[in-house]
Design a protein around this motif. Structure first.
Motif, PDB file in Angstrom:
ATOM      1  N   GLY A  55      78.618  52.558   3.580  1.00  0.00           N
ATOM      2  CA  GLY A  55      77.250  52.997   3.365  1.00  0.00           C
ATOM      3  C   GLY A  55      76.522  52.303   2.231  1.00  0.00           C
ATOM      4  N   VAL A  56      77.105  51.240   1.691  1.00  0.00           N
ATOM      5  CA  VAL A  56      76.468  50.547   0.563  1.00  0.00           C
ATOM      6  C   VAL A  56      75.125  49.930   0.955  1.00  0.00           C
ATOM      7  N   PRO A  57      75.005  49.247   2.120  1.00  0.00           N
ATOM      8  CA  PRO A  57      73.680  48.702   2.474  1.00  0.00           C
ATOM      9  C   PRO A  57      72.599  49.767   2.564  1.00  0.00           C
ATOM     10  N   GLU A  58      72.946  50.946   3.070  1.00  0.00           N
ATOM     11  CA  GLU A  58      71.970  52.018   3.168  1.00  0.00           C
ATOM     12  C   GLU A  58      71.486  52.453   1.780  1.00  0.00           C
ATOM     13  N   THR A  59      72.389  52.372   0.776  1.00  0.00           N
ATOM     14  CA  THR A  59      71.989  52.644  -0.603  1.00  0.00           C
ATOM     15  C   THR A  59      70.923  51.653  -1.047  1.00  0.00           C
ATOM     16  N   LEU A  60      71.101  50.400  -0.682  1.00  0.00           N
ATOM     17  CA  LEU A  60      70.128  49.362  -1.027  1.00  0.00           C
ATOM     18  C   LEU A  60      68.783  49.646  -0.364  1.00  0.00           C
ATOM     19  N   PHE A  61      68.809  50.001   0.916  1.00  0.00           N
ATOM     20  CA  PHE A  61      67.568  50.244   1.645  1.00  0.00           C
ATOM     21  C   PHE A  61      66.826  51.466   1.084  1.00  0.00           C
ATOM     22  N   ARG A  62      67.575  52.496   0.657  1.00  0.00           N
ATOM     23  CA  ARG A  62      66.925  53.670   0.057  1.00  0.00           C
ATOM     24  C   ARG A  62      66.189  53.300  -1.224  1.00  0.00           C
ATOM     25  N   GLN A  63      66.778  52.387  -1.997  1.00  0.00           N
ATOM     26  CA  GLN A  63      66.118  51.970  -3.234  1.00  0.00           C
ATOM     27  C   GLN A  63      64.844  51.169  -2.941  1.00  0.00           C
ATOM     28  N   PHE A  64      64.833  50.447  -1.840  1.00  0.00           N
ATOM     29  CA  PHE A  64      63.598  49.814  -1.387  1.00  0.00           C
ATOM     30  C   PHE A  64      62.507  50.871  -1.201  1.00  0.00           C
ATOM     31  N   GLU A  65      62.864  51.933  -0.504  1.00  0.00           N
ATOM     32  CA  GLU A  65      61.889  52.985  -0.222  1.00  0.00           C
ATOM     33  C   GLU A  65      61.424  53.665  -1.503  1.00  0.00           C
ATOM     34  N   GLU A  66      62.343  53.884  -2.452  1.00  0.00           N
ATOM     35  CA  GLU A  66      61.965  54.486  -3.729  1.00  0.00           C
ATOM     36  C   GLU A  66      60.960  53.620  -4.474  1.00  0.00           C
ATOM     37  N   ARG A  67      61.057  52.323  -4.274  1.00  0.00           N
ATOM     38  CA  ARG A  67      60.125  51.397  -4.913  1.00  0.00           C
ATOM     39  C   ARG A  67      58.793  51.331  -4.144  1.00  0.00           C
ATOM     40  N   GLY A  68      58.722  52.016  -3.027  1.00  0.00           N
ATOM     41  CA  GLY A  68      57.505  52.007  -2.228  1.00  0.00           C
ATOM     42  C   GLY A  68      57.396  50.794  -1.337  1.00  0.00           C
ATOM     43  N   LEU A  69      58.527  50.201  -1.004  1.00  0.00           N
ATOM     44  CA  LEU A  69      58.557  49.003  -0.169  1.00  0.00           C
ATOM     45  C   LEU A  69      59.301  49.293   1.126  1.00  0.00           C
ATOM     46  N   SER A  70      59.057  48.460   2.093  1.00  0.00           N
ATOM     47  CA  SER A  70      59.784  48.503   3.351  1.00  0.00           C
ATOM     48  C   SER A  70      60.628  47.236   3.462  1.00  0.00           C
ATOM     49  N   VAL A  71      61.752  47.351   4.107  1.00  0.00           N
ATOM     50  CA  VAL A  71      62.589  46.169   4.325  1.00  0.00           C
ATOM     51  C   VAL A  71      61.798  45.105   5.094  1.00  0.00           C
ATOM     52  N   GLN A  72      60.900  45.549   5.941  1.00  0.00           N
ATOM     53  CA  GLN A  72      60.085  44.604   6.708  1.00  0.00           C
ATOM     54  C   GLN A  72      59.126  43.808   5.821  1.00  0.00           C
ATOM     55  N   ASP A  73      58.960  44.240   4.559  1.00  0.00           N
ATOM     56  CA  ASP A  73      58.089  43.510   3.634  1.00  0.00           C
ATOM     57  C   ASP A  73      58.736  42.241   3.094  1.00  0.00           C
ATOM     58  N   ILE A  74      60.038  42.084   3.298  1.00  0.00           N
ATOM     59  CA  ILE A  74      60.739  40.937   2.731  1.00  0.00           C
ATOM     60  C   ILE A  74      60.292  39.653   3.423  1.00  0.00           C
ATOM     61  N   ARG A  75      59.802  38.697   2.644  1.00  0.00           N
ATOM     62  CA  ARG A  75      59.459  37.379   3.190  1.00  0.00           C
ATOM     63  C   ARG A  75      60.622  36.409   3.016  1.00  0.00           C
ATOM     64  N   TYR A  76      61.308  36.496   1.864  1.00  0.00           N
ATOM     65  CA  TYR A  76      62.383  35.551   1.562  1.00  0.00           C
ATOM     66  C   TYR A  76      63.670  36.310   1.230  1.00  0.00           C
ATOM     67  N   VAL A  77      64.746  35.955   1.888  1.00  0.00           N
ATOM     68  CA  VAL A  77      66.086  36.429   1.541  1.00  0.00           C
ATOM     69  C   VAL A  77      66.810  35.250   0.905  1.00  0.00           C
ATOM     70  N   VAL A  78      67.063  35.353  -0.408  1.00  0.00           N
ATOM     71  CA  VAL A  78      67.664  34.260  -1.165  1.00  0.00           C
ATOM     72  C   VAL A  78      69.158  34.542  -1.325  1.00  0.00           C
ATOM     73  N   LEU A  79      69.968  33.628  -0.828  1.00  0.00           N
ATOM     74  CA  LEU A  79      71.423  33.764  -0.920  1.00  0.00           C
ATOM     75  C   LEU A  79      71.946  32.740  -1.918  1.00  0.00           C
ATOM     76  N   ASN A  80      72.255  33.206  -3.120  1.00  0.00           N
ATOM     77  CA  ASN A  80      72.861  32.308  -4.103  1.00  0.00           C
ATOM     78  C   ASN A  80      74.313  32.000  -3.768  1.00  0.00           C
ATOM     79  N   HIS A  81      74.980  32.932  -3.083  1.00  0.00           N
ATOM     80  CA  HIS A  81      76.430  32.848  -2.908  1.00  0.00           C
ATOM     81  C   HIS A  81      76.797  33.648  -1.664  1.00  0.00           C
TER      82      HIS A  81
END
Length: 333
Positions: A55-81
């Protein structure tokens, strides 16, 4: 967990893991944090991510919502590693949204396709190399620096130019879970900072030490940057004194070739009746000369605690029963 404000327009998302062997090897008695970061200009970028289990990814998505954002708002997914503890979340992300730009080194993009099926049919592939930039608008500009083999060959770091924030993923990381109300160095006491430094030594010794030469090369690149905030993938965010963790890593990397600390590590196996007097004599001798000595009984002490002790010590003593043939593991290694 809740999101936290790192600096203007940059937010930390996080999850903690406890009670498992990290990478199936390293015990985490104090847990470990996994950090992900939102950089918000006109466009939104998320830098690195979290694992894909429990359930760790769902924790991440909930924090998006707390910030008032939607996952669909992401334009860039940056993968350093590309290691799974930073990319496992991409599987549930694919089920929610698509059409974002996947930003990474060419090697990392090939891995993303192989690991997660992320190709041109699902998202835009955006390969970057050292010096490349992405302008997010509203003054937020991401610059990329390749730091290969710290500690995978595809690795890079991301630098946000306006806030002078470095996102190095596993570089400058540490074990140890973060208190939700105190994720930053300016919120911690000196004893708490010392704890995370010691956990950084254990992290480096077990995961990064074999790549000390690439770490030195990465430090040469990082030294050219004016770093005001250092935001790693594991451990606390350094925004009061980022040089503290940088210099610790520099010293750890130098230990691969340069003189280490004037300390001794004693590793011994066997029984107290057969070895106890010899161990005591070695300890008394070292302390009598004013030399710190770290004593580990093998196999009672986990190797993850032995490695940092050996890494920092100028001398190593092996206490082995005369009848031991072959050497007891892990002394043999």
């Amino acid at each position: 967990m809740k999101y936290s404000n790192v600096t203007d327009g940059i937010f930390r998302l996080s999850a903690h893991i406890h009670d498992l062997l990290f990478e199936g090897i390293w015990p985490l008695p104090h847990g470990m944090s996994m950090n992900s970061y939102i950089v918000q200009g006109k466009e939104i970028a998320i830098i690195d991510g979290v694992c894909g289990w429990d359930g760790v990814p769902e924790t991440l998505f909930r924090q998006f919502e707390e910030r008032g954002l939607s996952v669909q708002d992401i334009r860039y997914v940056v993968l350093n590693h590309m290691e799974p503890d930073h990319t496992g979340w991409l599987v549930p992300l694919k089920q929610i949204t698509r059409g974002f730009e996947l930003v990474a080194t060419p090697k990392a993009l090939r891995l993303a396709k192989s690991f997660f099926g992320l190709d041109e049919s699902f998202c835009t592939l955006h390969p970057v190399k050292s010096g490349d930039r992405i302008d997010l608008g509203k003054g937020k500009v991401l610059r990329f620096e390749e730091i290969p083999n710290v500690h995978w060959p595809e690795t890079m770091a991301t630098y946000e130019e306006s806030s002078r924030t470095l996102f190095p993923c596993d570089a400058f990381g540490s074990f140890g879970a973060i208190r939700e109300e105190a994720p930053f160095d300016d919120q911690l006491s000196e004893s708490e900072l010392a704890f995370f430094e010691e956990e950084a030594v254990r992290y480096f010794a077990n995961i990064v030490a074999a790549f000390s030469w690439p770490v030195k090369k990465a430090l040469e690149k990082i030294d050219s940057l004016d770093i005001r905030v250092l935001a790693p993938g594991h451990g606390i965010v350094w925004r009061k004194n980022p040089a503290r963790i940088v210099e610790l890593y520099r010293r750890l990397a130098e230990w691969s070739t340069a003189p280490t600390e004037p300390e001794i590590t004693l590793l011994w196996a066997g029984t107290e009746p057969s070895m106890g007097s010899l161990v005591k004599a070695a300890v008394d001798g070292a302390l009598g000369e004013g030399v710190p000595i770290h004593v580990h009984k093998v196999p009672d002490t986990h190797i993850s605690y032995i490695l940092p002790s050996v890494l920092r010590s100028s001398g190593v003593i092996l206490g082995i029963p005369y009848s031991s043939d072959p050497l007891p593991s892990p002394l043999a290694h």
